[in-house]
Design a protein around this motif. Sequence first.
Motif, PDB file in Angstrom:
ATOM      1  N   ALA A 288       0.843  -1.206   0.000  1.00 46.79           N
ATOM      2  CA  ALA A 288       0.000   0.000   0.000  1.00 46.79           C
ATOM      3  C   ALA A 288       0.873   1.248   0.000  1.00 46.79           C
ATOM      4  CB  ALA A 288      -0.938  -0.014   1.209  1.00 46.79           C
ATOM      5  N   ARG A 289       1.948   1.230   0.770  1.00 45.76           N
ATOM      6  CA  ARG A 289       2.865   2.383   0.804  1.00 45.76           C
ATOM      7  C   ARG A 289       3.556   2.589  -0.542  1.00 45.76           C
ATOM      8  NH1 ARG A 289       4.330  -0.165   5.613  1.00 45.76           N
ATOM      9  NH2 ARG A 289       6.386  -0.679   4.783  1.00 45.76           N
TER      10      ARG A 289
ATOM     11  N   HIS B  75      -3.435   4.710 -11.592  1.00 46.90           N
ATOM     12  CA  HIS B  75      -4.307   3.553 -11.343  1.00 46.90           C
ATOM     13  C   HIS B  75      -5.075   3.725 -10.041  1.00 46.90           C
ATOM     14  CE1 HIS B  75      -2.211   0.991 -14.325  1.00 46.90           C
ATOM     15  NE2 HIS B  75      -1.094   1.553 -13.894  1.00 46.90           N
ATOM     16  N   SER B  76      -6.315   3.219 -10.010  1.00 49.24           N
ATOM     17  CA  SER B  76      -6.982   3.065  -8.719  1.00 49.24           C
ATOM     18  C   SER B  76      -6.625   1.663  -8.236  1.00 49.24           C
ATOM     19  CB  SER B  76      -8.491   3.263  -8.834  1.00 49.24           C
ATOM     20  OG  SER B  76      -9.051   2.368  -9.762  1.00 49.24           O
ATOM     21  N   GLY B  77      -6.626   1.483  -6.935  1.00 47.59           N
ATOM     22  CA  GLY B  77      -6.200   0.216  -6.361  1.00 47.59           C
ATOM     23  C   GLY B  77      -7.346  -0.574  -5.777  1.00 47.59           C
TER      24      GLY B  77
ATOM     25  N   ARG C 178      -7.434  -7.494  -7.540  1.00 45.01           N
ATOM     26  CA  ARG C 178      -7.349  -8.945  -7.744  1.00 45.01           C
ATOM     27  C   ARG C 178      -8.055  -9.389  -9.022  1.00 45.01           C
ATOM     28  NH1 ARG C 178      -7.850 -13.700  -3.555  1.00 45.01           N
ATOM     29  NH2 ARG C 178      -8.503 -15.345  -4.951  1.00 45.01           N
ATOM     30  N   ARG C 179      -9.279  -8.904  -9.232  1.00 39.03           N
ATOM     31  CA  ARG C 179     -10.047  -9.330 -10.399  1.00 39.03           C
ATOM     32  C   ARG C 179      -9.365  -8.886 -11.694  1.00 39.03           C
ATOM     33  NH1 ARG C 179     -15.076  -6.631 -12.287  1.00 39.03           N
ATOM     34  NH2 ARG C 179     -14.785  -5.529 -10.349  1.00 39.03           N
ATOM     35  N   GLN C 180      -8.927  -7.637 -11.745  1.00 41.00           N
ATOM     36  CA  GLN C 180      -8.303  -7.121 -12.970  1.00 41.00           C
ATOM     37  C   GLN C 180      -7.004  -7.858 -13.306  1.00 41.00           C
ATOM     38  OE1 GLN C 180      -9.536  -4.824 -15.067  1.00 41.00           O
ATOM     39  NE2 GLN C 180     -11.366  -4.640 -13.834  1.00 41.00           N
TER      40      GLN C 180
ATOM     41  N   TYR D  33      -0.539  -6.559  -1.957  1.00 35.79           N
ATOM     42  CA  TYR D  33      -1.502  -5.482  -1.745  1.00 35.79           C
ATOM     43  C   TYR D  33      -2.598  -5.498  -2.814  1.00 35.79           C
ATOM     44  CZ  TYR D  33      -3.504  -0.799  -1.869  1.00 35.79           C
ATOM     45  OH  TYR D  33      -4.376   0.255  -1.919  1.00 35.79           O
ATOM     46  N   LEU D  34      -2.196  -5.616  -4.085  1.00 35.22           N
ATOM     47  CA  LEU D  34      -3.159  -5.531  -5.171  1.00 35.22           C
ATOM     48  C   LEU D  34      -4.066  -6.748  -5.269  1.00 35.22           C
ATOM     49  CD1 LEU D  34      -0.823  -3.991  -7.878  1.00 35.22           C
ATOM     50  CD2 LEU D  34      -2.680  -2.835  -6.619  1.00 35.22           C
ATOM     51  N   THR D  35      -3.608  -7.881  -4.788  1.00 32.41           N
ATOM     52  CA  THR D  35      -4.422  -9.102  -4.904  1.00 32.41           C
ATOM     53  C   THR D  35      -5.010  -9.551  -3.573  1.00 32.41           C
ATOM     54  OG1 THR D  35      -2.461 -10.500  -4.682  1.00 32.41           O
ATOM     55  CG2 THR D  35      -3.144  -9.897  -6.930  1.00 32.41           C
TER      56      THR D  35
END
Length: 145
Positions: free
Chosen positions: A31-32, A62-64, A81-83, A138-140
Amino acid sequence: MALALTTALPACLASDGSREAAVPASVARGARLFDGTEPLAGTLSGHSTPLPVVATRCIQCHSGPGKSTNAASDFAPPLDRRQLREARARRGGPPIAYEQASFCRTLHTGVDPAHIVLPRAMPRFDADDAQCAALWDYLTQGPAE
């Protein structure tokens, strides 16, 4: 027993008294890195001069995960995660889904798993293995939305 319970309880509560779920260290670091609180070095394709830190913040374009769509997502796709994990056609190529290794390779090279080159505006990052893993975590994180 009561003393142990009262000393453990504050660790489970946020400063406002609400319950706060524990966040794994790699997710917190990701996230950081995503929002630029922790800098991530990068360059533009074909250039050797490092970009200023403000230009390498993922959130710039990008949005997270868990973020509502914003103006940034009009410029670049949201990252969650989905993207990342669902097979989808991207940039005119065949459907692909990212795994951690392909995600990290794409961050370094600017080439996705279908061998499609990302736009030049996307920095090529000098992320080490731990930074890449933290961003991926973080992203997933969490269930697919």
